[in-house]
Every structure is written in structure tokens, then in C-alpha cells.
Write a protein that holds these residues in place. Structure first.
Motif, short mmCIF file in Angstrom:
data_model
loop_
_atom_site.label_atom_id
_atom_site.label_comp_id
_atom_site.label_asym_id
_atom_site.label_seq_id
_atom_site.Cartn_x
_atom_site.Cartn_y
_atom_site.Cartn_z
N ASN A 289 0.84 -1.20 0.00
CA ASN A 289 0.00 0.00 0.00
C ASN A 289 0.88 1.27 0.00
O ASN A 289 0.75 2.15 0.87
N VAL A 290 1.78 1.33 -0.97
CA VAL A 290 2.74 2.44 -1.05
C VAL A 290 2.01 3.77 -1.31
O VAL A 290 1.07 3.82 -2.10
N LYS A 291 2.46 4.83 -0.62
CA LYS A 291 1.78 6.14 -0.74
C LYS A 291 2.55 7.14 -1.60
O LYS A 291 1.98 8.08 -2.14
N LEU A 292 3.87 6.96 -1.61
CA LEU A 292 4.72 7.99 -2.25
C LEU A 292 5.89 7.30 -2.94
O LEU A 292 6.41 6.30 -2.44
N PHE A 293 6.30 7.87 -4.07
CA PHE A 293 7.42 7.29 -4.84
C PHE A 293 8.41 8.42 -5.15
O PHE A 293 8.01 9.46 -5.67
N ILE A 294 9.67 8.22 -4.83
CA ILE A 294 10.68 9.25 -5.11
C ILE A 294 11.59 8.73 -6.23
O ILE A 294 12.24 7.70 -6.10
N PHE A 295 11.61 9.49 -7.31
CA PHE A 295 12.28 9.08 -8.55
C PHE A 295 13.47 10.00 -8.78
O PHE A 295 13.42 11.19 -8.46
N CYS A 296 14.52 9.48 -9.40
CA CYS A 296 15.70 10.28 -9.70
C CYS A 296 15.88 10.32 -11.21
O CYS A 296 16.11 9.28 -11.84
N ALA B 98 -0.04 5.90 -10.95
CA ALA B 98 -1.35 6.54 -11.01
C ALA B 98 -2.47 5.53 -10.75
O ALA B 98 -3.46 5.83 -10.08
N LYS B 99 -2.26 4.30 -11.25
CA LYS B 99 -3.27 3.25 -11.06
C LYS B 99 -3.56 3.01 -9.57
O LYS B 99 -4.67 2.70 -9.19
N TYR B 100 -2.50 3.14 -8.75
CA TYR B 100 -2.66 2.88 -7.31
C TYR B 100 -2.65 4.18 -6.47
O TYR B 100 -2.43 4.15 -5.28
N HIS B 101 -2.84 5.31 -7.17
CA HIS B 101 -2.90 6.63 -6.49
C HIS B 101 -1.65 6.92 -5.65
O HIS B 101 -1.75 7.43 -4.54
N VAL B 102 -0.52 6.55 -6.20
CA VAL B 102 0.75 6.83 -5.50
C VAL B 102 1.29 8.16 -6.03
O VAL B 102 1.48 8.32 -7.24
N GLN B 103 1.54 9.10 -5.14
CA GLN B 103 2.11 10.39 -5.56
C GLN B 103 3.56 10.19 -5.99
O GLN B 103 4.35 9.54 -5.30
N MET B 104 3.92 10.78 -7.12
CA MET B 104 5.30 10.67 -7.62
C MET B 104 6.02 12.00 -7.47
O MET B 104 5.49 13.05 -7.80
N ILE B 105 7.26 11.92 -6.94
CA ILE B 105 8.14 13.09 -6.89
C ILE B 105 9.33 12.77 -7.79
O ILE B 105 9.91 11.69 -7.69
N SER B 106 9.72 13.71 -8.64
CA SER B 106 10.88 13.48 -9.49
C SER B 106 11.97 14.49 -9.13
O SER B 106 11.77 15.70 -9.21
N ASP B 107 13.12 13.97 -8.72
CA ASP B 107 14.28 14.81 -8.39
C ASP B 107 15.10 14.94 -9.68
O ASP B 107 15.69 13.97 -10.15
N GLU B 108 15.13 16.17 -10.24
CA GLU B 108 15.77 16.37 -11.54
C GLU B 108 16.98 17.30 -11.43
O GLU B 108 17.32 18.03 -12.37
N ILE B 109 17.67 17.23 -10.32
CA ILE B 109 18.79 18.13 -10.05
C ILE B 109 19.95 17.96 -11.05
O ILE B 109 20.69 18.88 -11.29
N HIS B 110 20.07 16.75 -11.64
CA HIS B 110 21.20 16.50 -12.56
C HIS B 110 20.82 16.71 -14.04
O HIS B 110 21.60 16.38 -14.92
N CYS B 111 19.63 17.27 -14.30
CA CYS B 111 19.07 17.18 -15.66
C CYS B 111 19.86 17.92 -16.74
O CYS B 111 19.76 17.59 -17.91
N ASP B 112 20.64 18.94 -16.35
CA ASP B 112 21.37 19.69 -17.38
C ASP B 112 22.73 19.08 -17.71
O ASP B 112 23.38 19.51 -18.66
N ILE B 113 23.13 18.10 -16.93
CA ILE B 113 24.45 17.50 -17.16
C ILE B 113 24.25 16.22 -17.97
O ILE B 113 24.05 15.12 -17.42
N VAL B 114 24.27 16.38 -19.27
CA VAL B 114 24.05 15.25 -20.19
C VAL B 114 25.11 15.32 -21.28
O VAL B 114 25.57 16.40 -21.65
N ASP B 115 25.48 14.17 -21.80
CA ASP B 115 26.46 14.15 -22.89
C ASP B 115 25.91 14.94 -24.07
O ASP B 115 24.68 14.92 -24.31
#
Ligand SMILES: Cc1ncc(COP(=O)(O)O)c(C=O)c1O
Length: 381
Positions: A156-163, A186-203
Motif C-alpha cells: 500500500n505504497v503512498k509515495l514514490f521518489i524518482f531520480c 497513477a493506477k494505485y494513487h501513488v504520488q510521484m516526486i521526481s528529483d531532476e537536479i542533474h538534468c542539465d548534465i548530459v552528454d
């Protein structure tokens, strides 16, 4: 190149956390860079430094617009400034979000291996950690969607933290990856947080996919601190599109005393996002030179150390399983015997025990020195 990445800021014997090491040691651990901060940012900070009053401050409209323009021009997404909340740091934001979005003993899911503070923001708030291990196959990492769904149902997970992109494996998640994951959550109404701190550092040639472009329900944490090396100024943003939830999160940040702008951060961030495009392009080119050096060095000299990083971040994830040493022992002995200070993989989860993480955001000369120390350590092993 307009910017000189061979010229480093002298950080020994300053109050740099990364460089608080012995004189013979080479620190390639914590995620900050040794390059000089972009001159345009230095000028902006100097200008306000001479004002002589460093009192309470607020993030101006220009500050939020600078973020908005950057994301529009670099990442093809329009972020409404009304959805932006100033926060002193991404970890502080995650910590507060965990308390705001869940109750004590609730279950929060992360994918392992992952940035070490994802573990602590959950456990230190008296929430339970539900870990889904990434699948490691053919020198790459994949989300185990079946495992994610089963565990969400079971616990019964409530929150998901994604990197996104993912520290420490350096992976840029694709639109398909994020969509598939979001649909399960979304199917299980789990709130998603996305940590995008590294997003500008790409090849060069690569682009990250903002999770917000999949769904505006995803709460996103962004910051200029990694790509412009401003971590010591303490400035980040949390983007919450639902107005009611935004008010709740903003109130929590205020209550936690993490919502007040840093006097120096406001002009620094405006300068970064206004003048930084060429700097970031050149930085990514330089980082690629360092990455290629490591890749080729390992191939030619240490073929049993496997380079398994993706195309984002300046953190390299290396497979050292051939040597049979747990990564904490490996890292400790490496530092003791050669002075090379890197992160052991266990720091990022139990399934990180056969890996090390090396930060290559430094001069090519330092990267060469680092590789030669690694070689010295592994000789005869
Ligand atoms: C994925 C990730 N999130 C957050 C942070 C730290 O963010 P802040 O310094 O804004 O708290 C780091 C630093 O390495 C990181 O890698």
C-alpha cells in the motif's frame, strides 16, 4: 572554448567539504565540481556583495522567470511560475515533502541503487522504505516494473521518489520508462516526486525528459546547483501544479524554515539561467572528454573494472565485482593506499556493493591522476 575548464578553483584549505582531505589525497567523491564558477555568476554575486547589507531576501519575479525561460529553451517545457516554490535545497524539499504527503509508518518507494539521501529522508521521518532494485543486465540498468507494481499493491505504497536522470548510474530515463512507471503509480494513487537536479548534465546530443511532460501531477525538484556548482548558495525549486497542493507544500516549507531565499542565491541563479547556455554546452563537452578518457583508460589498462554509466551526470558508476572486495572495503583501502577518495557503492543501496562512484567534474589532469592511483591500487589484485 569560451570557458576554461582546465583552470580550477583552489579549494584545498578552504571550507570545501569535498576538499577537506589530506594534502596527498585526491577527492573524487561528493557531487560538486572543481571548475571556476561561470564569471557572469561571480560578477552578479560580487555586485550584491558590495552592497553591504545581507538581510532577509525574497525570490523576485525575475528569478522565477529565469527558471521558466531556461526550461522552455533547454527542455521544451513551459513551467507556470505560479507552480514554483523556492526552497533552500532539494534534500530539504524531499524531507519536507515526505512529511507533508504521507503519515508516520506510511510506505515510500525508491529504486535502488540511488542517491543516499533518498533512504534517509524516508527513514528519518519514521516512514517505511520499500525498495525496488533496478535490474542490472548487459552493463545497463532497468526498472523492474513488475516488482514495482507488486510491491505497491502488497505494501500500500503512498509515495514514490524518482531520480531523473538517475544518480549514481547516470541513466537518462526515456519517455517510455517514465510513462510506464507513472501509469503504474497513477493506477494505485501513488504520488510521484521526481528529483531532476542533474538534468542539465548530459552528454552532448542527449536530452533528458522532464517528468512533468508526462504528467503535471508529478511534483518536481529542480536546481542550478549541480550544473553551475552553486550548492553552497542553497537554492532550489519545487514545482507543484495543483494549486491546493502547492499551498500546502509552500506552507510546509515555510514551517520547516526552508522557504526563505538566500541573499546571494537570487542574483546568482538569475545570472546562471540567463547567461549559462554556452557554459553548460561547453561543460558537457569537457565532461565527455573526461568520461572518454576514463572509458579508454579502463579498457587499455584495467579491463576488469567495467564502465557502466549512462549519459548523464558527472558521476561514473564502475563495476568492480571482478575483485571480490565489498565496495566499502575497496574504497577504504583505495583511499588509505593511494589517497584517491571515491564513494563506495553500498552508500547507494545494498545492490551497490560491487560498484564504486567516481566524480569526474575536475580537470583532465586530475582525472588522469585518479586513474593512475586506481591502477596503482589494483596492481597485482
Ligand atoms: C539526486 C540528488 N538530489 C539531491 C542532491 C542534493 O541536493 P541539495 O544540495 O539541493 O540538497 C544531490 C546531490 O548530490 C543529488 O545527487
Amino acid at each position: 572554448m569560451k570557458y576554461n575548464f582546465d583552470k580550477l578553483s583552489e579549494r584545498r584549505h578552504t571550507h570545501s567539504e569535498k576538499w577537506n582531505v589530506k594534502d596527498n589525497e585526491l577527492p573524487m567523491w561528493v557531487a560538486d565540481m572543481d571548475f571556476m564558477v561561470m564569471p557572469e555568476i561571480q560578477e552578479a554575486v560580487k555586485k550584491v556583495a558590495t552592497n553591504g547589507s545581507y538581510g532577509y531576501s525574497f525570490p523576485t519575479e525575475e528569478f522565477f522567470k529565469a527558471y521558466q525561460n531556461w526550461w522552455k529553451s533547454r527542455h521544451d517545457i513551459e513551467i507556470d511560475t505560479k507552480s514554483m516554490i523556492y526552497v533552500t535545497g532539494v534534500v530539504s524539499a524531499l524531507d519536507s515533502l515526505v512529511r507533508t504527503l504521507t503519515n508516520a509508518q506510511d510506505n515510500v518507494m525508491i529504486l535502488s541503487p540511488v542517491y543516499n539521501n533518498f533512504f534517509t529522508v524516508v527513514t528519518s521521518n519514521n516512514r517505511n522504505l520499500i525498495v525496488s532494485d533496478l535490474i542490472y543486465q548487459n552493463d545497463n540498468f532497468y526498472i523492474d516494473y513488475q516488482d514495482v507494481e507488486e510491491k505497491i499493491k502488497k505494501h500500500n505504497v503512498k509515495l514514490f521518489i524518482f531520480c531523473n536522470p538517475h544518480n549514481p548510474i547516470g541513466k537518462i530515463w526515456s519517455k517510455e520508462d517514465i510513462t510506464k512507471l507513472y501509469n503504474i503509480l497513477a493506477k494505485y494513487h501513488v504520488q510521484m516526486i521526481s528529483d531532476e537536479i542533474h538534468c542539465d548534465i548530459v552528454d552532448p546530443g542527449y536530452k533528458y525528459v522532464p517528468a512533468m511532460s508526462i504528467s503535471k501531477d508529478i511534483i518536481t525538484c529542480i536546481a542550478p546547483s549541480k550544473v553551475f556548482n552553486l550548492a553552497g548558495l542553497h537554492s532550489a525549486l519545487t514545482v507543484v501544479n495543483n494549486p491546493e497542493l502547492k499551498n500546502k507544500v509552500e506552507a510546509a516549507f515555510y514551517h520547516d524554515d526552508i522557504g526563505e531565499a538566500s541573499y546571494f542565491a537570487v542574483p546568482a541563479v538569475i545570472a546562471a539561467y540567463t547567461y549559462g547556455a554556452e557554459y553548460v554546452d561547453e561543460l558537457n563537452q569537457y565532461l565527455l572528454i573526461n568520461k572518454e578518457y576514463v572509458k579508454n583508460y579502463l579498457k587499455d589498462n584495467l579491463p576488469h573494472v567495467k564502465y557502466v554509466s549512462g549519459h548523464a551526470t558527472y558521476l561514473l558508476w564502475l563495476d568492480i565485482s571482478h575483485y571480490g572486495l565489498p565496495s566499502d572495503v575497496f574504497a577504504k583501502e583505495l583511499r588509505e593506499q593511494t589517497g584517491l577518495f571515491i564513494n563506495d557503492g553500498l552508500h547507494y543501496g545494498k545492490n551497490g556493493g560491487a560498484f564504486i562512484r567516481i566524480n569526474i567534474a575536475t580537470s583532465l589532469d586530475n582525472v588522469k591522476d585518479g586513474m593512475s592511483r586506481l591502477n596503482q591500487f589494483l596492481k597485482g589484485k
